[in-house]
Design a protein around this motif. Sequence first.
Motif, mmCIF file in Angstrom:
data_model
loop_
_atom_site.group_PDB
_atom_site.id
_atom_site.type_symbol
_atom_site.label_atom_id
_atom_site.label_comp_id
_atom_site.label_asym_id
_atom_site.label_seq_id
_atom_site.Cartn_x
_atom_site.Cartn_y
_atom_site.Cartn_z
ATOM 1 N N GLN A 1 -5.534 -0.741 -5.936
ATOM 2 C CA GLN A 1 -5.440 -1.724 -4.855
ATOM 3 C C GLN A 1 -5.031 -1.111 -3.529
ATOM 4 O OE1 GLN A 1 -2.750 -4.583 -6.604
ATOM 5 N NE2 GLN A 1 -3.801 -4.118 -8.507
ATOM 6 N N LEU B 1 -13.167 1.580 -0.861
ATOM 7 C CA LEU B 1 -13.132 0.123 -0.724
ATOM 8 C C LEU B 1 -13.736 -0.300 0.616
ATOM 9 C CD1 LEU B 1 -11.686 -1.904 -2.729
ATOM 10 C CD2 LEU B 1 -10.113 -2.275 -0.864
ATOM 11 N N THR C 1 0.810 -1.220 0.000
ATOM 12 C CA THR C 1 0.000 0.000 0.000
ATOM 13 C C THR C 1 0.847 1.275 0.000
ATOM 14 O OG1 THR C 1 -1.813 -1.144 1.063
ATOM 15 C CG2 THR C 1 -1.778 1.235 1.275
ATOM 16 N N SER D 1 -8.806 3.283 -4.953
ATOM 17 C CA SER D 1 -9.072 1.852 -4.832
ATOM 18 C C SER D 1 -8.775 1.119 -6.131
ATOM 19 C CB SER D 1 -10.517 1.619 -4.409
ATOM 20 O OG SER D 1 -11.391 2.177 -5.350
ATOM 21 N N TYR E 1 2.245 1.910 -3.479
ATOM 22 C CA TYR E 1 1.196 2.293 -4.419
ATOM 23 C C TYR E 1 0.682 3.692 -4.130
ATOM 24 C CZ TYR E 1 0.365 -1.731 -7.370
ATOM 25 O OH TYR E 1 0.486 -2.696 -8.327
#
Lengths: 244, 269
Positions: free
Chosen positions: B203, B209, B120, B200, B123
């Motif tokens: 991911q 989400l 996370t 979202s 990203y």
Amino acid sequence: MDTFLNELGLFAPAVLFNIYFAAASIPLGFVFAVLLALGKASSNPLISRLSRGYVYAFRGSPLFIQFFMLYSLALSFNVAVWKPWGISWFVLHPLFIGPLVLTLNTAAYTAEIFYGALRAVPRGEIEAARAYGMSGRQQFRHVIWPNLIRLAWPAYTNEVVFLFHATCIVYFALPVIGMQKDLMITAKELFERDYNAFLHFSVAALYFLVVSLVIFFLFGLVYRRLMRHMPAAPGLRYAPKWLR
Amino acid sequence: MSEDLAFWLSYITNGKHLTWYASFQFTIFAALAGGMLAVIFGLAGATLKNSRFLPLRLIGTIYSSIVRGVPDVLFFLFFPLAFEQAVEWFIASQVCTPETIAAQSAAWPPCKEANWFLGTPEYLILASVSLGLVYGAFATNVIHGALRSVPKGQLEAARAYGMSASQVLWRVHIRQMWVYALPGLSNVWMLIVKATSLLSLLQIADIVLWADRLGAPNFLPAVGLVHDDWRWRYYLVLFVFYILVTLLSEKAFNAIMRRAGRGILSEAR
């Protein structure tokens, strides 16, 4: 080169979905936006407040959330309303709910453009129309509306292109049914198959670019027609505004 | 009444909800980092666009105009994926041997050793850079226009005082540019805030989400809170949240514009 042409062929059916979403929501959004703009300018405080609130809410929140919210709202009515009426296959279909949400969204943005244009209509012309004894309806039909649409058209063209670009998140929020895939879903699925990000996303981008240019061209033709009485007819210039 | 209150209090302070509240940090981080990077890329792009050297000017112009024909969402998705692939390709060129390449059955990466796992935080950083790149192109146009709206007389006066070119640029030109750029930059900021709802897609377990997970119908007390399909309520909360953020940003920008416009003729604003 061959893979590139092959790729263009793979995306050809997909772009039709994007064009469908835009084409289905633009005319409805246009009509709704005119009503909202007039509502915003209305002297009735209730109508004015409601229109203002609507435009603010839909311009101030992301389209992605609007999609999720309205779709889940429609889902929650499914058992109580749509199923008994036998229309759930229709109401919950992305090809219906997609244009619906896009219409609601674009109507708010377009209403803001039209409202700005409405306030920019020269006061002298309206006063002259009133002096001629025109009724309110006549004033709108013959003086206000032609001025409004001419003033708003360049910004409206811009909004239509933005709406077309916004169609790429429809299927990120709504379920994909069978082979009904738009450009983004096609690109994503092809990417997940062979991980060639540069090819797939570039081809999708190319399709978006080409359709955007076609929209600029068509709306430029309409603009020329709208401005045909003006001394120096504006040429077809690629002069986009940069912000929605 | 008090039982109702107690129920709702325990409902909204449930552990899963606390995770949801915590996930707002991703959205806020992405918005702030994306906004800051957009201004930096915007300044860089405007400088390139103003450059006297033709290739640099071309780069600036292409950068700022390419976003116009292509959806921002496409760029937003493309950049992190492409960046990850580029890094993996580079690693692969260093570590892969013919044997490991032959052992790899998937299409990507070329060999298993070249795989770069992204969590996370990674990203999130990539998403922020992506937002910065996309909306930096919008900011480029805003800043380019603003640089040109600074009155010529101001720059000439600065030069007449004997300031060097860089002094004129930093002390007069860019200082005064903000007044003209702020309305446009406020629009760019609103676009960035709205684009943060797309995290979202990369991911990241962001507010969208979590709203989807928490709102999904559930009838097993062991799994979580028991309720029907409440997703629309959760999305309604997000809808209102974004409207409030827009409202607050508008107020903040008005205050900043008033402050930046001090001492400048009101026609400029």
